[in-house]
Write an enzyme that holds these catalytic residues in place. Structure first.
Site, PDB file in Angstrom:
ATOM      1  N   PRO A 206       3.119  -5.539  -0.651  1.00  0.00           N
ATOM      2  CA  PRO A 206       4.336  -5.021  -1.275  1.00  0.00           C
ATOM      3  C   PRO A 206       5.129  -4.147  -0.306  1.00  0.00           C
ATOM      4  O   PRO A 206       4.596  -3.674   0.702  1.00  0.00           O
ATOM      5  CB  PRO A 206       3.800  -4.201  -2.463  1.00  0.00           C
ATOM      6  N   GLY A 210       3.079  -0.100   4.592  1.00  0.00           N
ATOM      7  CA  GLY A 210       2.733   0.253   5.966  1.00  0.00           C
ATOM      8  C   GLY A 210       2.547  -0.919   6.903  1.00  0.00           C
ATOM      9  O   GLY A 210       1.854  -0.786   7.912  1.00  0.00           O
ATOM     10  N   LYS A 211       3.168  -2.060   6.633  1.00  0.00           N
ATOM     11  CA  LYS A 211       3.002  -3.222   7.515  1.00  0.00           C
ATOM     12  C   LYS A 211       3.649  -2.971   8.876  1.00  0.00           C
ATOM     13  O   LYS A 211       3.032  -3.220   9.917  1.00  0.00           O
ATOM     14  CB  LYS A 211       3.617  -4.461   6.846  1.00  0.00           C
ATOM     15  N   GLU A 429       8.705  11.719 -29.283  1.00  0.00           N
ATOM     16  CA  GLU A 429       7.641  11.928 -28.298  1.00  0.00           C
ATOM     17  C   GLU A 429       6.336  12.351 -28.975  1.00  0.00           C
ATOM     18  O   GLU A 429       5.250  11.974 -28.527  1.00  0.00           O
ATOM     19  CB  GLU A 429       8.071  12.987 -27.269  1.00  0.00           C
TER      20      GLU A 429
END
Length: 642
Positions: A206, A210-211, A429
């Site tokens: 994805p 860090g590629k 909530e």
């Protein structure tokens, strides 16, 4: 053309312009233009001292200079004679009769620099251009049109080098790449056992994992030449340019072997061929064909290792992915808890001064799904928050605010809400909170707030104790029930429905569809897949795909999706109706405090009373989010559960 030649041509042009300009500047001794009739009359009267004839141009000096204006003395004159014969004889007769003292004749081209320059300048320009192009042709074929040259960049020796020590959270990928670096440093260790270095390594994962950082680490660790280029650098509007750049890139690499070539975003050039869009003469296909040949074609490519990165491996051509081209596929996925902790250590060590109360393990546990780039952004936002507060170090409170900002956006304290809207948001909530506290296999409640952030008016957060790699049917049904809690609370306590639950309904419906169509969790339909995948569309491949589902099956799918949602809707409604007092207590506490943490919710669910709030206390950031009412229904940036 080298820089010296360029400098010489530039200076010659400057000198020529200066000479022309100098000739246009009037001299100190004034020279006036007189009509030819005046020249003839004054010549007969003997007013000239000397006369020079050059073709039809006549120049001369006066015997007695005169002053037409104060401070201005005229000594010379010039005129142009009409075409006439015996002009020289007429002026010579003046000399003979003593009317002028001196008479000279000159060639028409003498001292006419501008005339010479205007005549020879075009020829000189043509000669210079011819010389330049011939020189370019001799130095590199078509270098004058250098579109076909690769734009690969080498690693600068003065640049700061990235090493594997700067990379964290992807230990397996680091080991794969360390082996390549080790082979380049000591090939004999592998060759003696018959091992061969992989020709190509494909980094997949994805965005933000860090590629590219891993590729920089390879360049920093390896002691060989490193070339980097982007996949889009091969794509041009001219046909054949991409293929030419691929050839040039590998020619440069072969000359520097052993070396590493890194291609970032290779999916820009390596997309699937023959998908029905574009033809065989498509420029991208030509470039891909050349890349395939260079990687593993008829000629060997020894000593060149190709490292490529992409986040869309599904669209790459199968011929590009086969062994012999990309021998290894390294998956760089989002880090787990341990990986996130190591990444936070890298980004904070010696860079961000941390307060003693900062617990990186808690931060790592509270950020599931974050990639390395997200964690770097988190640390930067925390540092900016501390700087705005003029602090000496970054505190845990700053990290919590940064996480909230990254998840949901900046607090919108300036948003003016009516008391009715605020009350609806609080009960909405509180509905999520009560259901989340009661349904089985639910993640622990962490924080609920009605402070508007981004487009959401309120948020309920749950923090898992650990990363989930498998999701059960019971857990997913609990998530659907929690998503329905807000709408049910509005329906029970206000007897009305609003648009605030639009994103909750969308999440519940999508989850139910996935359970029926992808995961085979329907008892009626069984363990079958009906093509409900959420993969990204690749037009060239998915354009011609057809989903073959009968009308009866589609009707059953709709029925099962409806049953999943409504069954858990009824479950959530029963939980809220049996715990009305706890829901009211939580909603009223939210109206007073705006934010409750997990301990506060636990006390209220047991029927207790909240202690006074601690000054400056801030709970930890969320993992799973259930959103409250939105100012823009359908656009809430909620995080989907695993």
């Amino acid at each position: 053309m080298n820089s010296m030649m360029k400098s010489v041509l530039v200076w010659l042009g400057i000198i020529a312009l200066l000479v022309l300009a100098f000739r246009q500047i009037p001299q100190n001794s004034k020279q006036i233009e007189v009509p030819f009739s005046t020249f003839y009359t004054e010549g007969v009267a003997g007013k000239y001292k000397s006369v020079t004839l050059s073709g039809f141009d006549i120049e001369g000096t006066y015997k007695q200079p005169f002053s037409p204006k104060p401070g201005e003395i005229v000594e010379k004159f010039r005129t142009v004679a009409p075409p006439m014969q015996d002009l020289g004889k007429v002026i010579l007769s003046w000399k003979t009769e003593g009317q002028i003292e001196e008479f000279k004749a000159a060639k028409p081209s003498e001292n006419n620099f501008a005339y010479v320059l205007m005549f020879w300048a075009p020829l000189l320009v043509f000669v210079v251009l011819w010389f330049v192009f011939m020189r370019q042709a001799q130095m590199g074929g078509n270098k004058a049109m250098s579109f076909g040259k690769a734009r690969a960049k080498g690693l600068s020796g003065s640049a700061k080098r990235t090493t594997f020590a700067d990379v964290a959270g992807c230990d397996e990928a680091k080991e794969e790449l360390k082996e390549i670096v080790e082979f380049l440093k000591d090939p004999a260790k592998f060759l003696k056992l018959g091992g061969k270095i992989p020709k190509g390594v494909l980094l997949m994962g994805p965005p933000g994992t860090g590629k590219t950082l891993l590729a920089r680490a390879i360049a920093g660790e390896a002691k060989v030449q490193f070339f980097s280029i982007s996949g889009s650098d091969f794509v041009e509007m001219f046909v054949g340019v991409g293929a030419s750049r691929v050839r040039d890139l590998f020619e440069q690499a072969k000359k520097s072997a052993p070396c590493i070539v890194f291609i970032d975003e290779i999916d820009a050039v390596g997309r699937h061929r023959g998908a029905g869009l574009g033809g065989g003469h498509d420029e991208r296909e030509q470039t891909l064909n050349q890349l395939l040949v260079e990687m593993d074609g008829f000629e060997g490519n020894e000593g060149v290792i190709l490292v490529a990165a992409t986040n869309r491996p599904d669209v790459l051509d199968p011929a590009l992915l086969r062994p012999g081209r990309f021998d290894r596929r390294v998956v760089v996925d989002r880090p787990d808890v341990k990986g996130r902790f190591e990444i936070l250590k890298v980004h904070t060590a010696d860079k961000i001064p941390l307060s003693p109360d900062v617990d990186l393990e808690v931060l790592a546990r509270g950020t599931p799904g974050f990639a390395g780039a997200d964690l770097a952004n988190l640390c930067n936002e925390a540092a900016l928050t501390a700087a705005r507060g003029n602090k000496k170090w970054v505190e845990m409170h700053d990290f919590e605010n940064a996480k909230d900002k990254v998840y949901m956006g900046t607090e919108r304290r300036s948003l003016v809400m009516t008391d009715e809207d605020k009350r609806i948001t609080a009960y909405h909530e509180a509905g999520h909170t009560v259901v989340a506290a009661l349904v089985p296999q639910s993640d622990p409640l962490h924080k609920v707030t009605i402070i508007p952030r981004g487009r959401a008016l309120g948020v309920t957060w749950q923090l898992p104790l650990k990363d989930r790699y498998n999701t059960t049917r019971e857990y997913m049904e609990s998530r659907i029930a929690i998503a329905m809690g807000g709408r049910i609370a509005e329906e029970i306590f206000f007897n009305q429905l609003s648009t605030g639950a639009s994103n909750d309904i969308q999440q519940a419906t999508d989850m139910a569809k996935s359970m029926v169509m992808e995961y085979g969790m329907s008892d009626k339909l069984g363990p079958l897949n009906f093509g409900g995948g959420q993969h990204e569309i690749f037009l060239g491949r998915d354009f011609t795909q057809h989903r073959e589902i009968s009308e009866d099956t589609a009707r059953m799918i709709d029925s099962e999706v409806h049953e999943f949602v409504m069954r858990n809707y009824r479950k959530a409604k029963a939980a809220i109706e049996s715990h009305r007092e706890q829901l009211v207590a939580i909603a009223e506490a939210l109206l007073v405090r705006e934010t409750l943490d997990g301990n506060d919710i636990e006390i209220l669910m047991k029927g207790g009373t909240l202690p006074p709030p601690k000054a400056g206390s801030t709970p930890t950031a969320p993992a799973t989010v259930e959103e409250g009412p939105s100012t823009d229904p359908g656009l809430n940036p909620a995080l989907k559960p695993a």
